[in-house]
Design a protein around this motif. Sequence first.
Motif, PDB file in Angstrom:
ATOM      1  N   THR A   1      -1.070  25.411  -9.800  1.00  0.00           N
ATOM      2  CA  THR A   1      -1.501  24.054  -9.506  1.00  0.00           C
ATOM      3  C   THR A   1      -0.295  23.187  -9.231  1.00  0.00           C
ATOM      4  O   THR A   1      -0.056  22.749  -8.122  1.00  0.00           O
ATOM      5  CB  THR A   1      -2.287  23.449 -10.686  1.00  0.00           C
ATOM      6  OG1 THR A   1      -1.424  23.408 -11.808  1.00  0.00           O
ATOM      7  CG2 THR A   1      -3.499  24.248 -11.000  1.00  0.00           C
ATOM      8  N   THR A   2       0.525  23.005 -10.260  1.00  0.00           N
ATOM      9  CA  THR A   2       1.501  21.933 -10.202  1.00  0.00           C
ATOM     10  C   THR A   2       2.679  22.257  -9.316  1.00  0.00           C
ATOM     11  O   THR A   2       3.157  21.422  -8.579  1.00  0.00           O
ATOM     12  CB  THR A   2       2.001  21.656 -11.621  1.00  0.00           C
ATOM     13  OG1 THR A   2       0.865  21.493 -12.422  1.00  0.00           O
ATOM     14  CG2 THR A   2       2.833  20.426 -11.664  1.00  0.00           C
ATOM     15  N   PHE A   3       3.160  23.498  -9.405  1.00  0.00           N
ATOM     16  CA  PHE A   3       4.442  23.765  -8.794  1.00  0.00           C
ATOM     17  C   PHE A   3       4.346  24.443  -7.448  1.00  0.00           C
ATOM     18  O   PHE A   3       5.341  24.943  -6.954  1.00  0.00           O
ATOM     19  CB  PHE A   3       5.337  24.533  -9.763  1.00  0.00           C
ATOM     20  CG  PHE A   3       5.741  23.674 -10.899  1.00  0.00           C
ATOM     21  CD1 PHE A   3       6.372  22.467 -10.659  1.00  0.00           C
ATOM     22  CD2 PHE A   3       5.440  24.019 -12.199  1.00  0.00           C
ATOM     23  CE1 PHE A   3       6.720  21.634 -11.702  1.00  0.00           C
ATOM     24  CE2 PHE A   3       5.782  23.186 -13.240  1.00  0.00           C
ATOM     25  CZ  PHE A   3       6.429  21.994 -12.993  1.00  0.00           C
ATOM     26  N   VAL A   4       3.172  24.427  -6.854  1.00  0.00           N
ATOM     27  CA  VAL A   4       3.094  24.917  -5.475  1.00  0.00           C
ATOM     28  C   VAL A   4       4.031  24.127  -4.558  1.00  0.00           C
ATOM     29  O   VAL A   4       4.723  24.704  -3.726  1.00  0.00           O
ATOM     30  CB  VAL A   4       1.634  24.882  -4.982  1.00  0.00           C
ATOM     31  CG1 VAL A   4       1.559  25.182  -3.506  1.00  0.00           C
ATOM     32  CG2 VAL A   4       0.810  25.888  -5.764  1.00  0.00           C
ATOM     33  N   PRO A   5       4.141  22.791  -4.756  1.00  0.00           N
ATOM     34  CA  PRO A   5       5.087  22.064  -3.902  1.00  0.00           C
ATOM     35  C   PRO A   5       6.543  22.496  -4.100  1.00  0.00           C
ATOM     36  O   PRO A   5       7.350  22.290  -3.207  1.00  0.00           O
ATOM     37  CB  PRO A   5       4.899  20.604  -4.330  1.00  0.00           C
ATOM     38  CG  PRO A   5       3.556  20.545  -4.936  1.00  0.00           C
ATOM     39  CD  PRO A   5       3.316  21.868  -5.549  1.00  0.00           C
ATOM     40  N   LEU A   6       6.861  23.064  -5.268  1.00  0.00           N
ATOM     41  CA  LEU A   6       8.246  23.490  -5.508  1.00  0.00           C
ATOM     42  C   LEU A   6       8.422  24.973  -5.227  1.00  0.00           C
ATOM     43  O   LEU A   6       9.382  25.599  -5.677  1.00  0.00           O
ATOM     44  CB  LEU A   6       8.647  23.219  -6.960  1.00  0.00           C
ATOM     45  CG  LEU A   6       8.620  21.787  -7.445  1.00  0.00           C
ATOM     46  CD1 LEU A   6       8.960  21.743  -8.912  1.00  0.00           C
ATOM     47  CD2 LEU A   6       9.609  20.961  -6.661  1.00  0.00           C
TER      48      LEU A   6
ATOM     49  N   PHE B   1       0.975  30.153 -17.571  1.00  0.00           N
ATOM     50  CA  PHE B   1       1.955  30.364 -16.515  1.00  0.00           C
ATOM     51  C   PHE B   1       1.271  30.220 -15.152  1.00  0.00           C
ATOM     52  O   PHE B   1       1.715  29.467 -14.271  1.00  0.00           O
ATOM     53  CB  PHE B   1       2.539  31.774 -16.671  1.00  0.00           C
ATOM     54  CG  PHE B   1       3.957  31.920 -16.198  1.00  0.00           C
ATOM     55  CD1 PHE B   1       4.431  31.191 -15.130  1.00  0.00           C
ATOM     56  CD2 PHE B   1       4.819  32.804 -16.819  1.00  0.00           C
ATOM     57  CE1 PHE B   1       5.731  31.329 -14.699  1.00  0.00           C
ATOM     58  CE2 PHE B   1       6.126  32.948 -16.402  1.00  0.00           C
ATOM     59  CZ  PHE B   1       6.580  32.213 -15.341  1.00  0.00           C
ATOM     60  N   LEU B   2       0.139  30.932 -15.007  1.00  0.00           N
ATOM     61  CA  LEU B   2      -0.590  30.905 -13.741  1.00  0.00           C
ATOM     62  C   LEU B   2      -1.055  29.502 -13.417  1.00  0.00           C
ATOM     63  O   LEU B   2      -0.938  29.035 -12.288  1.00  0.00           O
ATOM     64  CB  LEU B   2      -1.807  31.824 -13.821  1.00  0.00           C
ATOM     65  CG  LEU B   2      -1.591  33.285 -13.497  1.00  0.00           C
ATOM     66  CD1 LEU B   2      -2.820  34.077 -13.859  1.00  0.00           C
ATOM     67  CD2 LEU B   2      -1.324  33.432 -12.010  1.00  0.00           C
TER      68      LEU B   2
END
Lengths: 488, 110
Positions: A268-273, A262-263
């Motif tokens: 990483t990936t969903f910081v833009p979202l 989850f972390l």
Amino acid sequence: MSVSFVPSAQELARFAPEMALALGATLVMLGEALWKSGSRSKLAALAFLTLLAAAALAVFAAGDPGPAFSNLLAVDGFSTFFRVLVCAAGMLVVLISTNYLRQEGHDSGEYYALILFSVAGQCLMAASNELIMLFIGLECSSIASYVLAGYLRDDKRNNEAALKYFLLGSFASAFFLYGVAWLWGASGTTNLSELRRLLLDPSSGVSVTVTAAAAALLLVGLAFKVSAAPFQMWAPDVYQGAPAPVAAFLSVGPKAAAFAMFLRILMTTFVPLRGRWEPVLWAVALATMVIGNFAALHQTNVKRLLAYSSIAHAGYILVALTAMSDTGAAAAMFYLAAYTFMNIGAFAVVTYVAGRGEKHVELMDLAGLSRRSPVMAAVLSIFLLSLTGVPLTAGFFGKFYIFKAALDADLVWLAVLGLLNSAVAAYYYLRIIVMMYMQEPSAGAGPLPAPGAGMRWALAASVAGTFVLGVAPSLVLDYATASAPLLR
Amino acid sequence: MPDLSQVLAAQVPLGWYLILSVILFVIGAAGFLIRRNIITVFMCIELMLNAVNLSFIAFSHKLKMVDGHIYSFFVMVVAAAEAAVGLAIILTVFKNRETLEIDEVSSLKL
């Protein structure tokens, strides 16, 4: 990109913990077939040593961090932390299981082999940097745990726990996988770092709507695995029905690994979202805490009570995730380490008191425990106080860091509501302590037999872990703080 | 006689495959929640996994990448492993209770 299909020695070293665990599990199964039935304790020892070796290999691999196998795995401080944590949880569970299995007449090697396979999957979940690898690790861990939940196959409660765990677990995996499929379709990659790069780059042409929808599917799958509301309903039935040592394992190992996943996905990936995730996570964290704590208030079965309490603890960790900061990630890592010791410890005492056939798992069976077995009552009190979050125990600093991270991220209301929730939790934890010390034992309940050696060691280690993290939290926190920013 | 795979690729747009996959997935998820027979519930999960496979293959064709095929093999292998364990669990439940109705498997308190 040139890809070599022959793994280098460096890559093998980075993958060594998983290989050691799979090898150890195979050896345990071979030993089960080849050795005479009198040598069961050798199999437990073999499983324990394999877990120890895997933890050592994980630490050794951390000396040379980096990616492996075309960036499928990422060995960094974060993955090392969780690899060691799940191996430690596995060791504690092996220790509390030996006596239990002998007592239930099901002392065979496949139990230990399944634990090892499950831990191998969890190590893979901690170290994967790629969605399909995460899925393989998740399934490795889950499929072995389905079998473990129904390990005593003639026991109706075990059957039911296994069935519910299996059906809801596969349902959740399907959601996770569908999210992976759409993410891959939208972006053409399943690598988390690559996905992050594409999402941050406006010229990449990756549709934000499709990615957000896929992320929602991933969130459903992950929420199931960490037993977050509204997908928490399997946890009480599974923890109540499964054998007590297995419930200890399920409440810690797969949960820690799922939070690692989850972390990693979140940070990483969903910081833009981020803007889309945050309100959802906020609501999920609050609902998980409230449902867990309020449902635990009126439970009469100890295993079920601990199941609801573990839902509430997942809620606290989700508060740290909602903060979406490095301090939040470090707080979640610290909390999971603290939670491992105190929750396995509490389940270990329940295992011990439950007795043959798990006949004594009601709250009433703990009444007057201080007279039947003073040491056990004292030890359980320590774990319950730590779960409540009393200073000098690991649980205090765990909650402290989580709420501090929430306040730093301007989540004032979530922090306040979380603190109120821990006050509610104090009621049902302290009620058990009151019952153990203030009430008379029920009629016909004599003194308990002395615990086996494995149980004694596991309890000693859990008590030590609870106090060490409560007195010197920086030992773990500094490492977590240093490794959390490496996630990107 | 033209090759079927070429005809399908040329005349059926990607969207249709994806819509079919969404429909299959929703049927699976709805069936999981509504149906009361354990075997049927289990089949609904398999349906969901096959919807995933379909979308992997369709995307693989669109992206001109072979990865999707490999992923769908991974999914099939995992689904087979899950089926082996799942059917064994369902068998032990049936042996101990002689029922496959999911509502009757509820001795644990709700």
